[in-house]
Design a protein around this motif. Sequence first.
Motif, PDB file in Angstrom:
ATOM      1  N   GLU A 153       0.814  -1.216   0.000  1.00 24.26           N
ATOM      2  CA  GLU A 153       0.000   0.000   0.000  1.00 24.26           C
ATOM      3  C   GLU A 153       0.849   1.268   0.000  1.00 24.26           C
ATOM      4  OE1 GLU A 153      -3.755  -0.026   2.539  1.00 24.26           O
ATOM      5  OE2 GLU A 153      -2.429  -1.400   3.610  1.00 24.26           O
ATOM      6  N   ALA A 154       2.088   1.148   0.415  1.00 24.70           N
ATOM      7  CA  ALA A 154       2.985   2.300   0.506  1.00 24.70           C
ATOM      8  C   ALA A 154       4.316   1.934  -0.150  1.00 24.70           C
ATOM      9  CB  ALA A 154       3.212   2.700   1.963  1.00 24.70           C
ATOM     10  N   PRO A 155       4.945   2.898  -0.801  1.00 25.08           N
ATOM     11  CA  PRO A 155       6.226   2.607  -1.449  1.00 25.08           C
ATOM     12  C   PRO A 155       7.294   2.220  -0.429  1.00 25.08           C
ATOM     13  CG  PRO A 155       5.315   4.713  -2.196  1.00 25.08           C
ATOM     14  CD  PRO A 155       4.514   4.289  -1.008  1.00 25.08           C
ATOM     15  N   SER A 156       8.156   1.329  -0.822  1.00 23.65           N
ATOM     16  CA  SER A 156       9.278   0.961   0.031  1.00 23.65           C
ATOM     17  C   SER A 156      10.133   2.201   0.293  1.00 23.65           C
ATOM     18  CB  SER A 156      10.124  -0.120  -0.653  1.00 23.65           C
ATOM     19  OG  SER A 156      11.247  -0.452   0.131  1.00 23.65           O
ATOM     20  N   GLY A 157      10.555   2.385   1.517  1.00 23.92           N
ATOM     21  CA  GLY A 157      11.353   3.554   1.864  1.00 23.92           C
ATOM     22  C   GLY A 157      10.532   4.697   2.420  1.00 23.92           C
ATOM     23  N   THR A 158       9.203   4.521   2.502  1.00 20.22           N
ATOM     24  CA  THR A 158       8.344   5.565   3.068  1.00 20.22           C
ATOM     25  C   THR A 158       8.798   5.897   4.487  1.00 20.22           C
ATOM     26  OG1 THR A 158       6.422   4.945   1.727  1.00 20.22           O
ATOM     27  CG2 THR A 158       5.991   6.116   3.779  1.00 20.22           C
ATOM     28  N   ASP A 159       8.876   7.179   4.789  1.00 18.26           N
ATOM     29  CA  ASP A 159       9.315   7.642   6.104  1.00 18.26           C
ATOM     30  C   ASP A 159       8.166   7.455   7.095  1.00 18.26           C
ATOM     31  OD1 ASP A 159      10.099   9.043   8.381  1.00 18.26           O
ATOM     32  OD2 ASP A 159      11.066  10.646   7.239  1.00 18.26           O
ATOM     33  N   ALA A 160       8.234   6.366   7.856  1.00 20.67           N
ATOM     34  CA  ALA A 160       7.141   6.032   8.770  1.00 20.67           C
ATOM     35  C   ALA A 160       6.951   7.098   9.844  1.00 20.67           C
ATOM     36  CB  ALA A 160       7.407   4.672   9.416  1.00 20.67           C
ATOM     37  N   ALA A 161       8.054   7.626  10.365  1.00 26.35           N
ATOM     38  CA  ALA A 161       7.960   8.640  11.412  1.00 26.35           C
ATOM     39  C   ALA A 161       7.244   9.884  10.905  1.00 26.35           C
ATOM     40  CB  ALA A 161       9.354   9.000  11.930  1.00 26.35           C
ATOM     41  N   ALA A 162       7.554  10.295   9.680  1.00 28.60           N
ATOM     42  CA  ALA A 162       6.928  11.483   9.112  1.00 28.60           C
ATOM     43  C   ALA A 162       5.434  11.265   8.888  1.00 28.60           C
ATOM     44  CB  ALA A 162       7.602  11.861   7.795  1.00 28.60           C
ATOM     45  N   VAL A 163       5.060  10.066   8.499  1.00 27.03           N
ATOM     46  CA  VAL A 163       3.651   9.772   8.233  1.00 27.03           C
ATOM     47  C   VAL A 163       2.829   9.850   9.511  1.00 27.03           C
ATOM     48  CG1 VAL A 163       2.015   7.990   7.490  1.00 27.03           C
ATOM     49  CG2 VAL A 163       4.135   8.373   6.195  1.00 27.03           C
ATOM     50  N   VAL A 164       3.286   9.207  10.575  1.00 27.23           N
ATOM     51  CA  VAL A 164       2.471   9.188  11.796  1.00 27.23           C
ATOM     52  C   VAL A 164       2.389  10.580  12.429  1.00 27.23           C
ATOM     53  CG1 VAL A 164       2.905   6.758  12.230  1.00 27.23           C
ATOM     54  CG2 VAL A 164       4.420   8.456  13.245  1.00 27.23           C
ATOM     55  N   ARG A 165       3.402  11.403  12.226  1.00 29.80           N
ATOM     56  CA  ARG A 165       3.325  12.775  12.724  1.00 29.80           C
ATOM     57  C   ARG A 165       2.394  13.624  11.861  1.00 29.80           C
ATOM     58  NH1 ARG A 165       7.657  10.624  14.735  1.00 29.80           N
ATOM     59  NH2 ARG A 165       8.703  11.445  16.606  1.00 29.80           N
ATOM     60  N   ALA A 166       2.398  13.344  10.572  1.00 30.25           N
ATOM     61  CA  ALA A 166       1.568  14.133   9.656  1.00 30.25           C
ATOM     62  C   ALA A 166       0.080  13.939   9.929  1.00 30.25           C
ATOM     63  CB  ALA A 166       1.885  13.752   8.210  1.00 30.25           C
ATOM     64  N   VAL A 167      -0.297  12.745  10.367  1.00 30.49           N
ATOM     65  CA  VAL A 167      -1.725  12.502  10.558  1.00 30.49           C
ATOM     66  C   VAL A 167      -2.241  13.164  11.836  1.00 30.49           C
ATOM     67  CG1 VAL A 167      -1.643  10.359  11.914  1.00 30.49           C
ATOM     68  CG2 VAL A 167      -3.486  10.710  10.239  1.00 30.49           C
ATOM     69  N   SER A 168      -1.362  13.459  12.772  1.00 31.11           N
ATOM     70  CA  SER A 168      -1.812  14.111  14.005  1.00 31.11           C
ATOM     71  C   SER A 168      -1.527  15.608  14.024  1.00 31.11           C
ATOM     72  CB  SER A 168      -1.151  13.461  15.224  1.00 31.11           C
ATOM     73  OG  SER A 168       0.255  13.515  15.125  1.00 31.11           O
ATOM     74  N   ALA A 169      -0.549  16.061  13.252  1.00 32.40           N
ATOM     75  CA  ALA A 169      -0.123  17.462  13.316  1.00 32.40           C
ATOM     76  C   ALA A 169      -1.249  18.466  13.052  1.00 32.40           C
ATOM     77  CB  ALA A 169       1.038  17.697  12.353  1.00 32.40           C
ATOM     78  N   PRO A 170      -2.062  18.302  12.014  1.00 34.11           N
ATOM     79  CA  PRO A 170      -3.137  19.292  11.792  1.00 34.11           C
ATOM     80  C   PRO A 170      -4.138  19.333  12.940  1.00 34.11           C
ATOM     81  CG  PRO A 170      -2.782  17.943   9.825  1.00 34.11           C
ATOM     82  CD  PRO A 170      -2.044  17.285  10.948  1.00 34.11           C
TER      83      PRO A 170
END
Length: 208
Positions: A153-170
């Motif tokens: 579902e996600a490209p290999s190498g996706t920055d997991a830390a950035a993703v989980v922060r992005a979903v809560s930041a807004p």
Amino acid sequence: MSTESTAPTPGTVRPGGRTARTRSAVRDAVLTGLAEHGYPGLTVEYVAERSGIHKTTVYRRWGSVEGLVADALDLAGEDAWTPPDTGNLEGDLRALAREVTETFGSASAAAAPTAFIAAAFQSERAAQALRDFYTERFARCETVVHRAVDRGEAPSGTDAAAVVRAVSAPLFFRALITREPIDTPLADQTAAAVAAAVRAGAYLPARR
């Protein structure tokens, strides 16, 4: 380097003689005090009275209000919470976002966690404890991205830390900075946007 032992800073270690019941009672008192009075109004005397633990014991084991707040956050990070596993990335991100709205979506629910954040602006020890708590909590959440990569579902190498922060930041921004309401539709919208960005490769390392 000196080999002499030094006394630990109160509230930063778990003394072997501290019972789980005592620690839990003190943490509950800290949470209640923060919710009712905020960090400036929290005192060791209040925590002692509220928890039923003698003031001398509280001072000896935690040292100060800073130590109490730091240990309360430390104890919160020891829970058995695990990230959601809905079977797909967007569902997992949606569940994570909804947890943020449940925590900060109403004044009563947000009172204690908001007070913790306010304390971090007034105490460096509280700030470090808060950083440690969220660093550990976000690290647990990264598994939802790793599973998505494994499922394709996600490209290999996706920055997991950035993703989980992005979903809560807004959601954090609206709840804590602009003081706007947050709700389930907003959580779902945020999760959908982040999931779409993940699929588009937005969280892959930048090419130089």
